[in-house]
Design a protein around this motif. Structure first.
Motif, PDB file in Angstrom:
ATOM      1  N   ILE A 205       5.419  -1.432 -14.086  1.00 55.29           N
ATOM      2  CA  ILE A 205       6.061  -2.331 -13.017  1.00 55.29           C
ATOM      3  C   ILE A 205       7.249  -1.091 -12.310  1.00 55.29           C
ATOM      4  O   ILE A 205       7.883  -0.705 -12.787  1.00 55.29           O
ATOM      5  N   VAL A 206       6.691  -0.916 -11.097  1.00 54.45           N
ATOM      6  CA  VAL A 206       7.607  -0.104 -10.024  1.00 54.45           C
ATOM      7  C   VAL A 206       8.539  -0.967  -9.233  1.00 54.45           C
ATOM      8  O   VAL A 206       7.993  -1.692  -8.532  1.00 54.45           O
TER       9      VAL A 206
ATOM     10  N   GLN B 299       0.153   0.166   1.395  1.00 53.78           N
ATOM     11  CA  GLN B 299       0.592   1.553   1.188  1.00 53.78           C
ATOM     12  C   GLN B 299       1.562   1.658   0.305  1.00 53.78           C
ATOM     13  O   GLN B 299       1.392   2.535  -0.534  1.00 53.78           O
ATOM     14  N   MET B 300       2.358   0.504   0.133  1.00 55.81           N
ATOM     15  CA  MET B 300       3.585   0.613  -0.991  1.00 55.81           C
ATOM     16  C   MET B 300       2.700   0.735  -2.362  1.00 55.81           C
ATOM     17  O   MET B 300       2.850   1.384  -3.253  1.00 55.81           O
TER      18      MET B 300
ATOM     19  N   SER C 135       4.045  -3.326  -8.232  1.00 57.72           N
ATOM     20  CA  SER C 135       5.251  -2.795  -7.215  1.00 57.72           C
ATOM     21  C   SER C 135       5.831  -3.862  -6.554  1.00 57.72           C
ATOM     22  O   SER C 135       5.139  -4.998  -6.029  1.00 57.72           O
ATOM     23  N   ARG C 136       7.054  -4.109  -6.684  1.00 54.93           N
ATOM     24  CA  ARG C 136       8.041  -4.892  -5.538  1.00 54.93           C
ATOM     25  C   ARG C 136       9.178  -4.057  -5.183  1.00 54.93           C
ATOM     26  O   ARG C 136       9.544  -3.229  -6.108  1.00 54.93           O
ATOM     27  N   THR C 137       9.602  -4.528  -4.253  1.00 55.26           N
ATOM     28  CA  THR C 137      11.082  -4.208  -3.838  1.00 55.26           C
ATOM     29  C   THR C 137      12.213  -5.092  -4.579  1.00 55.26           C
ATOM     30  O   THR C 137      11.739  -6.419  -4.844  1.00 55.26           O
ATOM     31  N   PHE C 138      13.098  -4.367  -5.185  1.00 56.63           N
ATOM     32  CA  PHE C 138      13.680  -5.357  -6.201  1.00 56.63           C
ATOM     33  C   PHE C 138      14.672  -6.418  -5.295  1.00 56.63           C
ATOM     34  O   PHE C 138      14.979  -6.103  -4.270  1.00 56.63           O
ATOM     35  N   LYS C 139      14.608  -7.592  -5.881  1.00 53.47           N
ATOM     36  CA  LYS C 139      15.084  -8.726  -4.986  1.00 53.47           C
ATOM     37  C   LYS C 139      15.733  -9.842  -6.131  1.00 53.47           C
ATOM     38  O   LYS C 139      15.127  -9.852  -7.237  1.00 53.47           O
ATOM     39  N   ARG C 140      16.836 -10.359  -6.087  1.00 55.18           N
ATOM     40  CA  ARG C 140      17.669 -11.306  -6.964  1.00 55.18           C
ATOM     41  C   ARG C 140      17.003 -12.714  -6.571  1.00 55.18           C
ATOM     42  O   ARG C 140      16.571 -12.878  -5.454  1.00 55.18           O
ATOM     43  N   GLY C 141      16.819 -13.380  -7.522  1.00 58.07           N
ATOM     44  CA  GLY C 141      16.420 -14.787  -7.024  1.00 58.07           C
ATOM     45  C   GLY C 141      14.861 -15.030  -7.620  1.00 58.07           C
ATOM     46  O   GLY C 141      14.250 -14.379  -8.366  1.00 58.07           O
TER      47      GLY C 141
END
Length: 150
Positions: free
Chosen positions: A84-85, A13-14, A61-67
């Motif tokens: 890139i979203v 869905q994302m 698409s990705r949820t922002f994450k460090r590392g």
């Protein structure tokens, strides 16, 4: 924006929602666009600028994450633009979209050795996307690329 509550959507869905966001933003920027059917090979959105051939857009698409979190594509995927979203998280306040010409994405991508199983993969660390592609944030006018011929 509250980011600590559980997600109420699946990754599918994302991805679908982000493809629709990109198609809508392109259209509102004056470049009519639409999401292609599911499992279309190589790209997710087709856009028709008035001054050049149809442009193929691959949306990630990705949820922002460090590392060590990555976003990527395969070198054999057929597209003209990489969108890139990045979705908001505790470390990233607002949603951001980067619409990048394929040639620039290729030049900046990480890649594995030619002898590895993942040699076709091209990828970027999610937390480096805002810096690497700052110029292409909200590039819904599809500026900055060499047009492919008809």
């Amino acid at each position: 924006m509250e980011t600590t509550s559980p997600k109420r959507y699946t990754t599918k869905q994302m991805g679908d929602a982000c493809e629709m966001i990109v198609a809508a933003e392109l259209t509102l920027a004056g470049i009519p666009a639409l999401k292609v059917p599911e499992n279309w090979p190589g790209y997710d959105v087709i856009a028709q600028p008035f001054d050049r051939p149809a442009q193929r857009v691959s949306v990630k698409s990705r949820t922002f994450k460090r590392g060590s979190a990555y976003v990527g594509y395969n070198d054999y995927d057929q597209f003209d633009w990489l969108a890139i979203v990045l979705l908001a998280s505790q470390d990233f306040e607002d949603r951001a979209a980067y619409v990048i010409p394929r040639e620039f994405a290729e030049a900046k991508a990480r890649r594995d050795k030619l002898t590895s199983k993942t040699a076709a993969e091209r990828y970027f660390r999610v937390d480096q996307v805002p810096e690497i592609f700052a110029y292409y944030r909200n590039n819904f006018a599809l500026e900055g690329a060499v047009s492919r011929s008809a």
